[in-house]
Design a protein around this motif. Structure first.
Motif, PDB file in Angstrom:
ATOM      1  N   GLY A   1       5.851  -4.900 -12.344  1.00 31.72           N
ATOM      2  CA  GLY A   1       6.216  -3.249 -12.315  1.00 31.72           C
ATOM      3  C   GLY A   1       4.983  -2.575 -12.455  1.00 31.72           C
ATOM      4  O   GLY A   1       3.740  -2.579 -12.242  1.00 31.72           O
ATOM      5  N   ASN A   2       5.618  -1.697 -11.371  1.00 32.29           N
ATOM      6  CA  ASN A   2       4.196  -0.347 -11.285  1.00 32.29           C
ATOM      7  C   ASN A   2       5.120   1.345 -11.316  1.00 32.29           C
ATOM      8  O   ASN A   2       5.649   0.945 -10.104  1.00 32.29           O
ATOM      9  N   TYR A   3       4.562   2.110 -11.621  1.00 30.60           N
ATOM     10  CA  TYR A   3       5.131   3.076 -12.029  1.00 30.60           C
ATOM     11  C   TYR A   3       3.590   4.465 -12.001  1.00 30.60           C
ATOM     12  O   TYR A   3       2.544   4.941 -12.887  1.00 30.60           O
ATOM     13  N   ILE A   4       3.967   5.491 -11.045  1.00 35.10           N
ATOM     14  CA  ILE A   4       2.998   7.057 -11.201  1.00 35.10           C
ATOM     15  C   ILE A   4       4.259   7.544 -12.190  1.00 35.10           C
ATOM     16  O   ILE A   4       5.291   8.405 -12.020  1.00 35.10           O
ATOM     17  N   GLY A   5       4.029   9.018 -12.882  1.00 36.52           N
ATOM     18  CA  GLY A   5       3.576   9.287 -13.495  1.00 36.52           C
ATOM     19  C   GLY A   5       3.131  10.371 -14.179  1.00 36.52           C
ATOM     20  O   GLY A   5       2.202  11.234 -13.523  1.00 36.52           O
ATOM     21  N   VAL A   6       3.434  11.229 -15.328  1.00 37.17           N
ATOM     22  CA  VAL A   6       3.126  12.799 -15.638  1.00 37.17           C
ATOM     23  C   VAL A   6       3.134  12.798 -17.183  1.00 37.17           C
ATOM     24  O   VAL A   6       4.306  12.508 -17.503  1.00 37.17           O
ATOM     25  N   ILE A   7       1.983  12.790 -18.052  1.00 38.64           N
ATOM     26  CA  ILE A   7       2.576  13.350 -19.590  1.00 38.64           C
ATOM     27  C   ILE A   7       1.492  14.394 -19.695  1.00 38.64           C
ATOM     28  O   ILE A   7       0.838  14.485 -19.138  1.00 38.64           O
ATOM     29  N   GLY A   8       2.120  14.582 -20.125  1.00 35.16           N
ATOM     30  CA  GLY A   8       1.808  16.743 -20.710  1.00 35.16           C
ATOM     31  C   GLY A   8       1.667  16.623 -23.095  1.00 35.16           C
ATOM     32  O   GLY A   8       2.272  16.287 -23.164  1.00 35.16           O
ATOM     33  N   ASN A   9       0.745  17.668 -22.756  1.00 36.22           N
ATOM     34  CA  ASN A   9       1.301  18.217 -24.028  1.00 36.22           C
ATOM     35  C   ASN A   9       0.431  19.236 -24.291  1.00 36.22           C
ATOM     36  O   ASN A   9      -0.489  19.522 -24.299  1.00 36.22           O
TER      37      ASN A   9
ATOM     38  N   GLU B   1      -5.822   9.021  -2.786  1.00 37.29           N
ATOM     39  CA  GLU B   1      -5.764   8.180  -2.590  1.00 37.29           C
ATOM     40  C   GLU B   1      -4.853   6.610  -1.891  1.00 37.29           C
ATOM     41  O   GLU B   1      -3.788   7.320  -2.250  1.00 37.29           O
ATOM     42  N   THR B   2      -5.358   5.749  -1.506  1.00 34.02           N
ATOM     43  CA  THR B   2      -4.526   4.915  -1.222  1.00 34.02           C
ATOM     44  C   THR B   2      -3.990   3.540  -2.507  1.00 34.02           C
ATOM     45  O   THR B   2      -5.851   3.367  -2.552  1.00 34.02           O
ATOM     46  N   ILE B   3      -3.738   3.627  -2.702  1.00 28.48           N
ATOM     47  CA  ILE B   3      -3.498   2.181  -3.524  1.00 28.48           C
ATOM     48  C   ILE B   3      -2.222   1.088  -3.157  1.00 28.48           C
ATOM     49  O   ILE B   3      -1.373   1.194  -2.671  1.00 28.48           O
ATOM     50  N   THR B   4      -2.988  -0.125  -3.973  1.00 27.98           N
ATOM     51  CA  THR B   4      -2.560  -1.504  -3.409  1.00 27.98           C
ATOM     52  C   THR B   4      -1.653  -1.775  -4.314  1.00 27.98           C
ATOM     53  O   THR B   4      -2.781  -2.310  -5.448  1.00 27.98           O
ATOM     54  N   LEU B   5      -0.348  -1.802  -3.953  1.00 34.06           N
ATOM     55  CA  LEU B   5      -0.254  -2.220  -5.984  1.00 34.06           C
ATOM     56  C   LEU B   5       0.172  -4.216  -5.320  1.00 34.06           C
ATOM     57  O   LEU B   5       0.118  -4.415  -4.748  1.00 34.06           O
TER      58      LEU B   5
ATOM     59  N   ASP C   1       0.531  -1.074   0.045  1.00 33.03           N
ATOM     60  CA  ASP C   1      -0.087   0.788   0.078  1.00 33.03           C
ATOM     61  C   ASP C   1       1.131   1.367  -0.132  1.00 33.03           C
ATOM     62  O   ASP C   1       1.674   1.266   0.570  1.00 33.03           O
ATOM     63  N   ILE C   2       0.830   2.247  -0.998  1.00 32.53           N
ATOM     64  CA  ILE C   2       1.331   3.862  -1.107  1.00 32.53           C
ATOM     65  C   ILE C   2      -0.101   4.464  -0.936  1.00 32.53           C
ATOM     66  O   ILE C   2      -1.417   4.709  -0.994  1.00 32.53           O
ATOM     67  N   SER C   3       0.191   5.846  -0.151  1.00 32.84           N
ATOM     68  CA  SER C   3      -1.027   6.973   0.083  1.00 32.84           C
ATOM     69  C   SER C   3      -0.013   7.977  -1.177  1.00 32.84           C
ATOM     70  O   SER C   3       1.321   8.739  -1.081  1.00 32.84           O
ATOM     71  N   VAL C   4      -0.684   8.218  -2.262  1.00 32.58           N
ATOM     72  CA  VAL C   4      -0.963   9.414  -3.057  1.00 32.58           C
ATOM     73  C   VAL C   4      -1.773  10.363  -2.853  1.00 32.58           C
ATOM     74  O   VAL C   4      -2.610  10.206  -2.821  1.00 32.58           O
ATOM     75  N   SER C   5      -0.685  11.432  -3.318  1.00 31.71           N
ATOM     76  CA  SER C   5      -1.662  12.713  -2.886  1.00 31.71           C
ATOM     77  C   SER C   5      -0.286  13.537  -3.773  1.00 31.71           C
ATOM     78  O   SER C   5       0.949  13.834  -4.211  1.00 31.71           O
ATOM     79  N   CYS C   6      -1.393  14.373  -4.578  1.00 32.40           N
ATOM     80  CA  CYS C   6      -0.686  15.455  -6.288  1.00 32.40           C
ATOM     81  C   CYS C   6      -2.036  16.400  -5.937  1.00 32.40           C
ATOM     82  O   CYS C   6      -3.244  16.469  -6.036  1.00 32.40           O
ATOM     83  N   ASP C   7      -1.229  17.271  -6.314  1.00 30.42           N
ATOM     84  CA  ASP C   7      -2.081  18.942  -6.446  1.00 30.42           C
ATOM     85  C   ASP C   7      -1.741  19.484  -7.971  1.00 30.42           C
ATOM     86  O   ASP C   7      -0.474  19.072  -8.120  1.00 30.42           O
TER      87      ASP C   7
END
Length: 191
Positions: A172-180, A164-168, A127-133
């Motif tokens: 492979g598990n990755y969190i990232g950002v994609i921009g256009n 949110e808390t995510i159960t991995l 489990d990881i807790s992810v928070s972002c703005d």
């Protein structure tokens, strides 16, 4: 599995030629060639198997799995975007799955893999807790989570907050950002 037979043939032929012997084309010596070849291949393969098995002597099943997990994790860390290539500042937490990231983007049209890795059994649990703005002033941006070969899950794609808390799952598990053509700001904290 690697085929060692051509290597064995080449070694035998080289030994014969260097001693003034004959090549593999001699008709009278074909049976002798085959017997010698098979004996030397058997010896070579036996020694190879012995060396491989000796590397595992004294290791328990758990130790072997731990070593394998370490290798898999190291390989998975190479998929993360390097600190040099990131637009912002990343600080890892206990491992590459956790930490903080802050970035200001201007006309960004790429993908950054910020946190994650490949692990059979993550030391700090699943489990990881992810928070972002995320603040988007121009273009589009998506904060995503991708697991294994599954399609990426979009966590946030408009100006706003996510927590949110995510159960991995294993792998492979990755969190990232994609921009256009993304111009804006991102703050992320994963614990």
């Amino acid at each position: 599995m690697m085929n060692f037979l051509p290597l064995c043939k080449a070694i035998i032929q080289h030994q014969r030629m260097s001693k003034g012997g004959y090549g593999f084309g001699a008709k009278n010596n074909r049976k002798v060639d085959d017997m010698c070849y098979r004996k030397k291949c058997f010896r070579f393969l036996s020694v190879s198997a012995l060396v491989f098995s000796l590397t595992l002597v004294g290791c328990s099943k758990d130790e072997i799995l731990d070593q394998y997990n370490n290798v898999v994790q190291s390989a998975g860390n190479t998929a993360l975007t390097s600190d040099f290539s990131l637009k912002g500042d990343r600080a890892y937490g206990d491992d590459c799955y956790t930490g903080t990231y802050t970035a200001d983007y201007k006309d960004f049209s790429k993908t950054e893999y910020l946190f994650g890795g490949t692990s059979i059994e993550r030391e700090n649990g699943k489990d990881i807790s992810v928070s972002c703005d995320l603040e988007i002033t121009e273009g589009t941006a998506q904060v995503f989570w991708v697991s294994g070969s599954d399609d990426p899950m979009i966590l946030l794609e408009a100006t706003g907050s996510y927590s949110e808390t995510i159960t991995l799952p294993e792998g492979g598990n990755y969190i990232g950002v994609i921009g256009n053509n993304f111009t804006g700001h991102l703050e992320m904290n994963i614990e």
